[in-house]
Design a protein around this motif. Structure first.
Motif, short mmCIF file in Angstrom:
data_model
loop_
_atom_site.label_atom_id
_atom_site.label_comp_id
_atom_site.label_asym_id
_atom_site.label_seq_id
_atom_site.Cartn_x
_atom_site.Cartn_y
_atom_site.Cartn_z
N GLY A 98 0.81 -1.21 0.00
CA GLY A 98 0.00 0.00 0.00
C GLY A 98 0.84 1.26 0.00
O GLY A 98 0.31 2.36 -0.16
N THR A 99 2.16 1.10 0.19
CA THR A 99 3.06 2.25 0.14
C THR A 99 4.11 2.03 -0.94
O THR A 99 4.47 0.90 -1.26
CB THR A 99 3.78 2.46 1.50
N PRO A 100 4.62 3.11 -1.53
CA PRO A 100 5.59 2.97 -2.63
C PRO A 100 6.98 2.60 -2.12
O PRO A 100 7.31 2.79 -0.94
CB PRO A 100 5.60 4.36 -3.27
N LEU A 101 7.79 2.07 -3.02
CA LEU A 101 9.20 1.83 -2.72
C LEU A 101 9.91 3.18 -2.55
O LEU A 101 9.60 4.14 -3.26
CB LEU A 101 9.85 1.04 -3.85
N ASN A 102 10.84 3.24 -1.64
CA ASN A 102 11.58 4.47 -1.39
C ASN A 102 12.79 4.55 -2.33
O ASN A 102 13.74 3.77 -2.19
CB ASN A 102 12.05 4.51 0.06
N PRO A 103 12.79 5.48 -3.30
CA PRO A 103 13.91 5.56 -4.25
C PRO A 103 15.26 5.77 -3.57
O PRO A 103 16.29 5.32 -4.07
CB PRO A 103 13.54 6.77 -5.12
N GLU A 104 15.27 6.47 -2.42
CA GLU A 104 16.54 6.77 -1.75
C GLU A 104 17.22 5.50 -1.23
O GLU A 104 18.46 5.47 -1.10
CB GLU A 104 16.31 7.75 -0.60
#
Length: 376
Positions: free
Chosen positions: A105-111
């Motif tokens: 339900g939450t996006p992957l963190n690009p950082e």
């Protein structure tokens, strides 16, 4: 109204019903030449786009086994059912998997990708494998940012599942320098299941020369060689290619910008109507997929809710997967979907909530007004 198979236009069904032709004939070669040109247009690339008779999973597996070798270190993004699948595929072929996880339900963190790639001074990471639009949760991941970090690494390949994003939102393959992009026919392409597509960069082709993983039917070198003569290494699904040609012609007529705008307004109409119906969006509202909206039903059994809508209105909605079964339902709005379909599904959801005593007709009216703002 599920995220695939999606509705098929009448024109495409008519093309599908043509009598088959020989797959080594001049007529079929002309068909392959035409569809290949349009596939490059859709992918916004000048590189090879290969057509495989198989599902989107076949395309993703092909991308992995043609460019990597046993023991290679890869990063896999996992924030839903399909991210989990690519971890399993990678491990099945003996790859060393580093997982970057995010709660469903939450996006992957690009950082997190940036950090791991920058720390890899020895350039041991050979690929980053991730899902662009995570169908199981209705989240879209920030592919543009993640791909920029992969490019900065200069060694790792990007292997991307764009099964429910290609043909629904902007995926400029050349501009973002994506290496391997996989998609499937039964989504934004508006044709039945059975074909998958793999876009390959020059960097990806160079990696195929070092790959030692086993492959035969999914050996992409064979597909590339046959594509030179507008052919296929094996017997293709001829009638699906007829359908593909018609669907791609329809997409070209509509235009990429209009296609992306249509999907965006349908996403906004559904997601804002859902809130007006006193339901909750399952996914992070800042990162909603243009293809599917996942809805948290709270104390309502989502499976019974779906069953009621199917029985009363003949509308099929998708359920939750794994631990989300019975907790969410998902409204697909990609491919051959129009404003009427959006209004109809919102009305059906609203009427079902009225019958359950959860809301009144006033809230349904407000939801439809809210949706109409975006549809206009």
């Amino acid at each position: 109204m599920i995220p695939g198979p999606t509705p098929v236009p009448e024109k495409v069904l008519q093309a599908l019903s043509k009598h088959p032709i020989g797959h080594r004939s001049k007529e079929f070669q002309d068909l392959v030449e035409s569809t290949t040109k349009n596939l490059r247009w859709l992918h916004q690339t000048h590189n090879d786009v290969l057509t495989i008779t198989g599902s989107g999973t076949a395309a993703m597996e092909a991308g992995i086994i043609n460019t990597l070798s046993k023991g290679d270190k890869v990063i896999c993004g996992e924030n839903g059912k399909f991210g989990e699948r690519w971890v399993k595929v990678a491990e099945e072929f003996g790859l060393e998997v580093i997982k970057i996880e995010s709660e469903w339900g939450t996006p992957l963190n690009p950082e997190k990708f940036k950090k791991l790639l920058e720390e890899d001074k020895q350039k041991e990471i050979k690929a980053v494998i991730l899902t662009h639009s995570e169908t199981s949760t209705g989240v879209i991941n920030d592919l543009e940012s993640i791909s920029s970090y992969i490019r900065a690494h200069n060694t790792a390949l990007s292997i991307v599942d764009c099964v429910t994003s290609l043909g629904a939102c902007n995926v400029p393959v050349d501009e973002w320098q994506l290496d391997i992009v996989a998609s499937g026919s039964q989504k934004g392409y508006m044709i039945p299941p059975g074909l998958s597509f793999v876009a390959m960069s020059q960097k990806a082709w160079e990696a195929t020369e070092k790959s030692n993983l086993p492959k035969f039917y999914l050996n992409l070198k064979s597909y590339r060689k046959s594509l030179i003569s507008n052919s296929n290494p094996y017997t293709p699904a001829i009638n699906l290619v007829f359908a593909l040609e018609e669907a791609l012609n329809m997409m070209r007529e509509e235009g990429l910008d209009n296609i992306f705008l249509r999907h965006k307004k349908h996403k906004l109409a559904v997601s804002n109507a859902v809130k007006a119906l006193n339901l909750k969006l399952f996914a992070d509202e800042r990162h909603l997929s243009p293809s599917i909206t996942a809805i948290d039903t709270g104390e309502i059994d989502a499976e019974e809710f779906r069953k009621t809508i199917k029985n009363k209105f003949d509308i099929l909605l998708a359920g939750g997967q794994d631990h989300l079964k019975g907790k969410i339902f998902r409204v697909g709005h990609l491919g051959y979907v129009n404003d009427r379909d959006i209004i109809t599904v919102i009305s059906a959801i609203g009427k079902t909530l009225i019958d359950l005593g959860k809301i009144t007709s006033k809230e349904v009216g407000e939801a439809l007004v809210e949706a109409s703002k975006y549809l206009e």
